[in-house]
Scaffold this motif. Sequence first.
Motif, mmCIF file in Angstrom:
data_model
loop_
_atom_site.group_PDB
_atom_site.id
_atom_site.type_symbol
_atom_site.label_atom_id
_atom_site.label_comp_id
_atom_site.label_asym_id
_atom_site.label_seq_id
_atom_site.Cartn_x
_atom_site.Cartn_y
_atom_site.Cartn_z
ATOM 1 N N UNK A 265 -6.881 -10.384 -3.689
ATOM 2 C CA UNK A 265 -5.854 -9.345 -3.584
ATOM 3 C C UNK A 265 -4.782 -9.774 -2.582
ATOM 4 N N UNK A 266 -3.547 -9.685 -2.998
ATOM 5 C CA UNK A 266 -2.405 -10.064 -2.166
ATOM 6 C C UNK A 266 -1.958 -8.833 -1.359
ATOM 7 N N UNK A 267 -2.548 -8.639 -0.192
ATOM 8 C CA UNK A 267 -2.260 -7.442 0.593
ATOM 9 C C UNK A 267 -0.821 -7.404 1.094
ATOM 10 N N UNK A 268 -0.216 -8.541 1.231
ATOM 11 C CA UNK A 268 1.197 -8.570 1.628
ATOM 12 C C UNK A 268 2.062 -7.912 0.550
ATOM 13 N N UNK A 269 1.747 -8.214 -0.701
ATOM 14 C CA UNK A 269 2.483 -7.609 -1.812
ATOM 15 C C UNK A 269 2.235 -6.101 -1.878
ATOM 16 N N UNK A 270 0.985 -5.691 -1.662
ATOM 17 C CA UNK A 270 0.654 -4.257 -1.680
ATOM 18 C C UNK A 270 1.395 -3.540 -0.554
ATOM 19 N N UNK A 271 1.462 -4.165 0.600
ATOM 20 C CA UNK A 271 2.178 -3.581 1.741
ATOM 21 C C UNK A 271 3.666 -3.428 1.442
ATOM 22 N N UNK A 272 4.242 -4.433 0.823
ATOM 23 C CA UNK A 272 5.659 -4.368 0.458
ATOM 24 C C UNK A 272 5.915 -3.242 -0.534
ATOM 25 N N UNK A 273 4.996 -3.070 -1.467
ATOM 26 C CA UNK A 273 5.148 -1.985 -2.452
ATOM 27 C C UNK A 273 5.082 -0.607 -1.778
ATOM 28 N N UNK A 274 4.231 -0.495 -0.771
ATOM 29 C CA UNK A 274 4.137 0.765 -0.046
ATOM 30 C C UNK A 274 5.446 1.054 0.686
ATOM 31 N N UNK A 275 6.010 0.050 1.323
ATOM 32 C CA UNK A 275 7.266 0.244 2.034
ATOM 33 C C UNK A 275 8.397 0.672 1.083
ATOM 34 N N UNK A 276 8.428 0.051 -0.084
ATOM 35 C CA UNK A 276 9.438 0.399 -1.084
ATOM 36 C C UNK A 276 9.226 1.818 -1.612
ATOM 37 N N UNK A 277 7.967 2.194 -1.832
ATOM 38 C CA UNK A 277 7.640 3.512 -2.374
ATOM 39 C C UNK A 277 8.030 4.623 -1.402
ATOM 40 N N UNK A 278 8.003 4.332 -0.112
ATOM 41 C CA UNK A 278 8.273 5.358 0.897
ATOM 42 C C UNK A 278 9.762 5.604 1.116
ATOM 43 N N UNK A 279 10.597 4.765 0.542
ATOM 44 C CA UNK A 279 12.054 4.911 0.745
ATOM 45 C C UNK A 279 12.605 6.073 -0.094
#
Length: 235
Positions: free
Chosen positions: A221-235
Amino acid sequence: MNHFFTLCIGLQTFLCFVFRCAASLSQAINQVAASRQKHTLPDLTYDYGALEPHINAEIMQLHHSKHHATYVNNLNIAEEKYKEALAKGDVTAQVALQPALRFNGGGHINHTIFWTNLSPNSGGEPQGELLEAIKRDFGSFQKMKEKMSAAAVAVQGSGWSWLGYDKDSGRLRIAACANQDPLQGTTGLVPLLGIDVWEHAYYLQYKNVRPDYVKAIWNVVNWENVSERLQTAKK
């Protein structure tokens, strides 16, 4: 009088030129727009064998170059037919095309996310804000992992298990979707991490033992990618 006719002819020629240019420009714009509407198979950022031993190269090659490619091709076909139905005002045909759009569109959306959710030399635990959100909403990373794994194993037939973000509550949620139903389009949750539990994602390596595949996939699992998706989702 001759001068007046000359001016009229000149004006008519000029207007014809303008109209031809406008028509050509419109045609070019439509062609560009049509070409941009075509969906394409995304490239992987790693080799097919890069996720071994957890997911072998043969599975990755078939999954990406055959299964995902089929969703892309069929989505383009369905969208073209839908565009024709719209132009004709054929509502019956539009309704009839909805299952194909949902299935193939979902397949394209889901897999495009899935490939980026995976990466060689990954796994472990997430860090930073993502880890804190997981602890807040599930108690611990291990509890989230267990809950998402259980949802993946419990899918009847084919489908997906997802970690998603609920914009309304600002919380993380676990959800399962049947077949290729896209998470956001069917539940409203923004997809962060997906586990594909269609048999084509694991059968060649894990046979019918889905739990072993689900356990193994956490190692890539690419947690960096998951983290980036979370940041984008919160905008």
